[in-house]
Enzyme design. Sequence first.
Site, PDB file in Angstrom:
ATOM      1  N   ARG A  63       0.828  -1.213   0.000  1.00 48.32           N
ATOM      2  CA  ARG A  63       0.000   0.000   0.000  1.00 48.32           C
ATOM      3  C   ARG A  63       0.862   1.263   0.000  1.00 48.32           C
ATOM      4  O   ARG A  63       0.485   2.284  -0.601  1.00 48.32           O
ATOM      5  CB  ARG A  63      -0.935  -0.020   1.214  1.00 48.32           C
ATOM      6  CG  ARG A  63      -1.930   1.127   1.240  1.00 48.32           C
ATOM      7  CD  ARG A  63      -3.063   0.812   2.204  1.00 48.32           C
ATOM      8  NE  ARG A  63      -4.066   1.870   2.221  1.00 48.32           N
ATOM      9  CZ  ARG A  63      -4.298   2.659   3.268  1.00 48.32           C
ATOM     10  NH1 ARG A  63      -3.604   2.500   4.380  1.00 48.32           N
ATOM     11  NH2 ARG A  63      -5.238   3.596   3.208  1.00 48.32           N
ATOM     12  N   HIS A  67       0.277   4.512  -2.418  1.00 48.98           N
ATOM     13  CA  HIS A  67       0.046   5.892  -1.951  1.00 48.98           C
ATOM     14  C   HIS A  67       1.192   6.823  -2.329  1.00 48.98           C
ATOM     15  O   HIS A  67       0.997   8.035  -2.419  1.00 48.98           O
ATOM     16  CB  HIS A  67      -0.201   5.908  -0.436  1.00 48.98           C
ATOM     17  CG  HIS A  67      -1.586   5.479  -0.058  1.00 48.98           C
ATOM     18  ND1 HIS A  67      -2.225   5.880   1.086  1.00 48.98           N
ATOM     19  CD2 HIS A  67      -2.465   4.668  -0.714  1.00 48.98           C
ATOM     20  CE1 HIS A  67      -3.435   5.348   1.129  1.00 48.98           C
ATOM     21  NE2 HIS A  67      -3.598   4.600   0.063  1.00 48.98           N
ATOM     22  N   ASN A  95      -3.803   8.734   4.823  1.00 51.24           N
ATOM     23  CA  ASN A  95      -2.592   8.149   5.410  1.00 51.24           C
ATOM     24  C   ASN A  95      -2.574   8.132   6.932  1.00 51.24           C
ATOM     25  O   ASN A  95      -2.036   7.202   7.547  1.00 51.24           O
ATOM     26  CB  ASN A  95      -1.349   8.925   4.937  1.00 51.24           C
ATOM     27  CG  ASN A  95      -1.113   8.785   3.435  1.00 51.24           C
ATOM     28  OD1 ASN A  95      -1.587   7.827   2.817  1.00 51.24           O
ATOM     29  ND2 ASN A  95      -0.388   9.726   2.853  1.00 51.24           N
ATOM     30  N   HIS A 195      -6.503  -5.901  -2.318  1.00 47.42           N
ATOM     31  CA  HIS A 195      -7.309  -6.075  -1.107  1.00 47.42           C
ATOM     32  C   HIS A 195      -7.582  -7.552  -0.811  1.00 47.42           C
ATOM     33  O   HIS A 195      -8.441  -7.864   0.002  1.00 47.42           O
ATOM     34  CB  HIS A 195      -8.607  -5.274  -1.198  1.00 47.42           C
ATOM     35  CG  HIS A 195      -8.384  -3.783  -1.127  1.00 47.42           C
ATOM     36  ND1 HIS A 195      -9.396  -2.863  -1.276  1.00 47.42           N
ATOM     37  CD2 HIS A 195      -7.255  -3.049  -0.931  1.00 47.42           C
ATOM     38  CE1 HIS A 195      -8.903  -1.628  -1.171  1.00 47.42           C
ATOM     39  NE2 HIS A 195      -7.602  -1.714  -0.976  1.00 47.42           N
ATOM     40  N   ASP A 242     -10.004  -9.248   3.004  1.00 49.71           N
ATOM     41  CA  ASP A 242     -10.434 -10.510   2.394  1.00 49.71           C
ATOM     42  C   ASP A 242     -10.915 -11.420   3.514  1.00 49.71           C
ATOM     43  O   ASP A 242     -10.129 -11.858   4.346  1.00 49.71           O
ATOM     44  CB  ASP A 242      -9.258 -11.139   1.634  1.00 49.71           C
ATOM     45  CG  ASP A 242      -9.566 -12.545   1.123  1.00 49.71           C
ATOM     46  OD1 ASP A 242     -10.683 -13.064   1.360  1.00 49.71           O
ATOM     47  OD2 ASP A 242      -8.670 -13.140   0.494  1.00 49.71           O
ATOM     48  N   ASP A 250      -4.127 -14.215  -3.227  1.00 49.19           N
ATOM     49  CA  ASP A 250      -4.841 -15.100  -4.162  1.00 49.19           C
ATOM     50  C   ASP A 250      -5.984 -14.300  -4.787  1.00 49.19           C
ATOM     51  O   ASP A 250      -6.040 -13.080  -4.636  1.00 49.19           O
ATOM     52  CB  ASP A 250      -5.344 -16.347  -3.427  1.00 49.19           C
ATOM     53  CG  ASP A 250      -6.228 -15.990  -2.223  1.00 49.19           C
ATOM     54  OD1 ASP A 250      -6.774 -14.870  -2.176  1.00 49.19           O
ATOM     55  OD2 ASP A 250      -6.365 -16.839  -1.317  1.00 49.19           O
TER      56      ASP A 250
HETATM   57  C1  HEM Z   1      -9.336   1.319  -5.912  1.00 52.11           C
HETATM   58  C2  HEM Z   1      -9.270   2.249  -4.970  1.00 52.11           C
HETATM   59  C3  HEM Z   1      -8.815   1.958  -3.575  1.00 52.11           C
HETATM   60  C4  HEM Z   1      -9.455   2.351  -2.442  1.00 52.11           C
HETATM   61  C5  HEM Z   1     -10.735   3.166  -2.352  1.00 52.11           C
HETATM   62  C6  HEM Z   1      -8.688   1.826  -1.332  1.00 52.11           C
HETATM   63  C7  HEM Z   1      -9.013   2.028  -0.003  1.00 52.11           C
HETATM   64  C8  HEM Z   1      -8.392   1.401   1.054  1.00 52.11           C
HETATM   65  C9  HEM Z   1      -8.770   1.563   2.424  1.00 52.11           C
HETATM   66  C10 HEM Z   1      -9.857   2.500   2.947  1.00 52.11           C
HETATM   67  C11 HEM Z   1      -7.974   0.754   3.173  1.00 52.11           C
HETATM   68  C12 HEM Z   1      -7.998   0.599   4.684  1.00 52.11           C
HETATM   69  C13 HEM Z   1      -7.244   1.799   5.259  1.00 52.11           C
HETATM   70  C14 HEM Z   1      -7.411   1.978   6.743  1.00 52.11           C
HETATM   71  O1  HEM Z   1      -7.976   1.132   7.420  1.00 52.11           O
HETATM   72  O2  HEM Z   1      -6.947   3.003   7.252  1.00 52.11           O
HETATM   73  C15 HEM Z   1      -7.092   0.072   2.256  1.00 52.11           C
HETATM   74  C16 HEM Z   1      -6.146  -0.837   2.632  1.00 52.11           C
HETATM   75  C17 HEM Z   1      -5.272  -1.432   1.750  1.00 52.11           C
HETATM   76  N1  HEM Z   1      -5.119  -1.114   0.421  1.00 52.11           N
HETATM   77 FE1  HEM Z   1      -6.391  -0.050  -0.707  1.00 52.11          FE
HETATM   78  N2  HEM Z   1      -7.634   1.126  -1.810  1.00 52.11           N
HETATM   79  C18 HEM Z   1      -7.651   1.186  -3.177  1.00 52.11           C
HETATM   80  C19 HEM Z   1      -6.714   0.660  -4.033  1.00 52.11           C
HETATM   81  C20 HEM Z   1      -5.579  -0.016  -3.639  1.00 52.11           C
HETATM   82  C21 HEM Z   1      -4.481  -0.354  -4.504  1.00 52.11           C
HETATM   83  C22 HEM Z   1      -4.360   0.048  -5.973  1.00 52.11           C
HETATM   84  C23 HEM Z   1      -3.582  -1.044  -3.740  1.00 52.11           C
HETATM   85  C24 HEM Z   1      -2.263  -1.615  -4.131  1.00 52.11           C
HETATM   86  C25 HEM Z   1      -1.954  -2.009  -5.357  1.00 52.11           C
HETATM   87  C26 HEM Z   1      -4.153  -1.141  -2.412  1.00 52.11           C
HETATM   88  C27 HEM Z   1      -3.601  -1.834  -1.370  1.00 52.11           C
HETATM   89  C28 HEM Z   1      -4.123  -1.883  -0.096  1.00 52.11           C
HETATM   90  C29 HEM Z   1      -3.633  -2.782   0.927  1.00 52.11           C
HETATM   91  C30 HEM Z   1      -2.585  -3.862   0.731  1.00 52.11           C
HETATM   92  C31 HEM Z   1      -4.344  -2.479   2.100  1.00 52.11           C
HETATM   93  C32 HEM Z   1      -4.153  -3.101   3.496  1.00 52.11           C
HETATM   94  C33 HEM Z   1      -3.001  -2.370   4.172  1.00 52.11           C
HETATM   95  C34 HEM Z   1      -2.626  -2.860   5.558  1.00 52.11           C
HETATM   96  O3  HEM Z   1      -3.155  -3.851   6.045  1.00 52.11           O
HETATM   97  O4  HEM Z   1      -1.762  -2.199   6.180  1.00 52.11           O
HETATM   98  N3  HEM Z   1      -5.340  -0.480  -2.382  1.00 52.11           N
HETATM   99  N4  HEM Z   1      -7.367   0.499   0.975  1.00 52.11           N
END
Ligand code: HEM
Length: 323
Positions: A63, A67, A95, A195, A242, A250
């Site tokens: 992530r 970002h 962030n 995700h 997930d 996966d």
């Molecule tokens: C399509 C639009 C996307 C939205 C609206 C979005 C939104 C979010 C949100 C709200 C969270 C949780 C954040 C929190 O709890 O503070 C999250 C977590 C995460 N996002 Fe996304 N995301 C998007 C795309 C992506 C992309 C493109 C990637 C990487 C290629 C990504 C990777 C991740 C990962 C791996 C997590 C978990 C992080 C952790 O556990 O520390 N996301 N995302």
Amino acid sequence: MASSFIISFALLACALFLMSGTSSAQLTHNFYSKSCPKVFDAVGSVVRAAVAKEKRMGASLLRLHFHDCFVNGCDGSILLDDTSSFTGEKTAGPNNNSVRGFNVIDDVKKKVEKVCPGVVSCADILAISAFESVIALGGPAWTVKLGRRDSKTASLAAANSGVIPPPQSTLSNLINRFQAVGLSARDMVALSGAHTIGQARCTTFRARIYNDTNINAAFAKSRQSNCPRPAGSGDNNLAPLDVRTPNNFDNSYYGNLISQKGLLRSDQQLHNGGSTDSLVELYNRNPESFFRDFAAAMIRMGDIRPLTGSNGEIRKNCRVVNS
Ligand code: HEM
Ligand SMILES: *[C@@H]1O[C@H](CO)[C@@H](O)[C@H](O)[C@H]1NC(C)=O
Ligand SMILES: *[C@@H]1O[C@H](CO)[C@@H](O)[C@H](O)[C@H]1NC(C)=O
């Protein structure tokens, strides 16, 4: 004969023009093959150890690269700490209390500096760390392009401007936000498959589990048990993005969407009767297609507006610009 000469000349002139352009030097997969041939070993060993200790760290590192890239390009800007005279991106809405993994990036940088001091940028370290994280959790490999340089500044305003889509985004907003950085709707659906790993805070999915109708009832109920309705209570409680295999990279994310078990509103938007339903169904049926498209999209995401050539710098410490 003469005309082919003119055409070759025009192509050469065009190539030279592109190469001398302000920041259009290209990233290449072998950028460090002479200056730091062991960079993947160095980054990989630290990332693998961190993920072995805590699986979620793989998600957090992936992530960070996302970002970084979506805010003024993949330039390491997200890593800069605030100081008394400078405010970076770490406290921006998407962030603050959310992105993590900075200590692991510090460890990676230290290791890389030992092997080849002053050579590898923090922006490239983010790209390689994301790659090694996905591999460590069972995901696909891709050819990581390198040669990014580090920004000397960061933009809180840009990080807050909506370029990183919020979890309440509609499908058209998601498509637009990705299009704005040169990524297609297909890239967006494939990259959202990230995700399949990691966690989200209650505050990001509360509205969905209490008022949405496109959600599996039993799933909503189980999420409500650890995410109280009143705003402000339990905001930081975590749930896996997930529901089935949160530590495996996966394709189960897409199956979740088909059973209306997407955790974020934005997740469920990808399978909600709209133009991306068929792609979600393809990735659910065919994990190879998901892996192939995810890998290709990661290369394109890593290509967003890098600093190259003599622009920017190679930071010594990823948290501060060189003095
Ligand atoms: C399509 C639009 C996307 C939205 C609206 C979005 C939104 C979010 C949100 C709200 C969270 C949780 C954040 C929190 O709890 O503070 C999250 C977590 C995460 N996002 Fe996304 N995301 C998007 C795309 C992506 C992309 C493109 C990637 C990487 C290629 C990504 C990777 C991740 C990962 C791996 C997590 C978990 C992080 C952790 O556990 O520390 N996301 N995302
Ligand atoms: C970031 O989070 C901290 C800790 O919860 C909070 O005190 C601070 O006000 C937040 N900053 C911004 C800019 O929202
Ligand atoms: C949904 O639920 C949240 C939290 O219970 C509430 O604050 C919000 O106003 C509701 N409506 C929408 C459209 O999100």
